[in-house]
Scaffold this active site. Structure first.
Site, short mmCIF file in Angstrom:
data_model
loop_
_atom_site.label_atom_id
_atom_site.label_comp_id
_atom_site.label_asym_id
_atom_site.label_seq_id
_atom_site.Cartn_x
_atom_site.Cartn_y
_atom_site.Cartn_z
N CYS A 119 -0.42 6.37 3.74
CA CYS A 119 -0.83 5.93 5.07
C CYS A 119 0.19 6.55 6.01
O CYS A 119 0.77 7.60 5.70
CB CYS A 119 -0.88 4.41 5.17
SG CYS A 119 0.65 3.56 4.70
N ASN A 120 0.45 5.96 7.16
CA ASN A 120 1.40 6.58 8.07
C ASN A 120 2.83 6.46 7.55
O ASN A 120 3.53 7.45 7.37
CB ASN A 120 1.28 5.94 9.47
CG ASN A 120 1.97 6.77 10.53
OD1 ASN A 120 2.65 7.76 10.24
ND2 ASN A 120 1.81 6.38 11.79
#
Length: 227
Positions: A119-120
């Site tokens: 994810c980020n």
């Protein structure tokens, strides 16, 4: 799910390598959680050279919809991507999205591929998916699966909502396993028994109808009339 393992083997899997000294900068890298499955931040997916060096073949990109302009599939000509748009908050339903991600990962690993899930930041969102995957893959409790992932990527910390769903998923996957492991012969016997019972009920109904019709047809209203 893999073949049944001994308690000692599972303990070793959960504890992970004991010789890894976690450094702060490692949060910007990805770590291998189980054979063929790596977890990390978006930063780890931005270098084609690093990805190829890790022999990555598939990437699961999990992003908040607001991050779509930056967190995206950067090398679609080199890797097979699964992109999931979610909301990184405690209300986001991960359990609904997980089967598709699991199928993608399972297929990649079964074909000899290596999957990066990111994810980020690689702290909350993508780790929640990986914990659920590890839980079902090794038939673990949610606590053991969480510890297993944390012992390889120390910085993970799924938010409260995700943690609740991880706990809920344990009962979901165990129920599915119980149904799948129920002997098919027993299921067939049970089905045949139900069918036999239904047939017997129908035969009883037929006999009752026949008796009723028979009594009615043989009844003579004048039989007791002496006149």
């Amino acid at each position: 799910m893999e073949a049944t393992r001994t308690e000692e083997e599972l303990r070793s899997i959960i504890q992970g390598p004991g010789d890894v000294e976690w450094r702060y900068e490692m949060r910007r890298e990805c770590q291998e959680i189980l054979p063929g499955l790596l977890l990390g931040p978006f930063q780890a997916s931005k270098s084609l050279e690093i990805l190829q060096g890790l022999h990555i073949t598939h990437i699961v990109c999990i992003r908040d919809a607001k991050e779509a302009f930056s967190v995206k599939a950067r090398f679609p000509d080199h890797f097979k991507y699964l992109v999931l748009d979610v909301e990184d908050n405690e209300e986001q339903n991960l359990i609904r999205l997980f089967p598709g991600a699991k199928a993608f990962i399972d297929q990649a690993i079964s074909q000899g591929g290596r999957v990066l899930v990111h994810c980020n930041g690689g702290i909350s969102l993508s780790p929640a998916f990986v914990v659920m995957f590890a839980m079902q893959h090794y038939n673990l409790s949610w606590e053991d699966a969480l510890h297993m992932v944390q012992n390889r990527r120390y910085c993970i910390s799924p938010n409260g909502g995700f943690l609740t769903q991880i706990k809920e998923y344990e009962s979901i996957y165990k129920a599915k396993n119980a149904v799948a492991s129920y002997p098919i012969t027993q299921r067939q016997v049970s089905r045949r028994k139900r069918e036999d019972d239904e047939d017997e009920d129908e035969r009883d109904d037929d006999r009752k109808r026949a008796l009723v019709h028979g009594d009615t047809s043989s009844y003579d209203p004048n039989a007791m009339d002496d006149s």
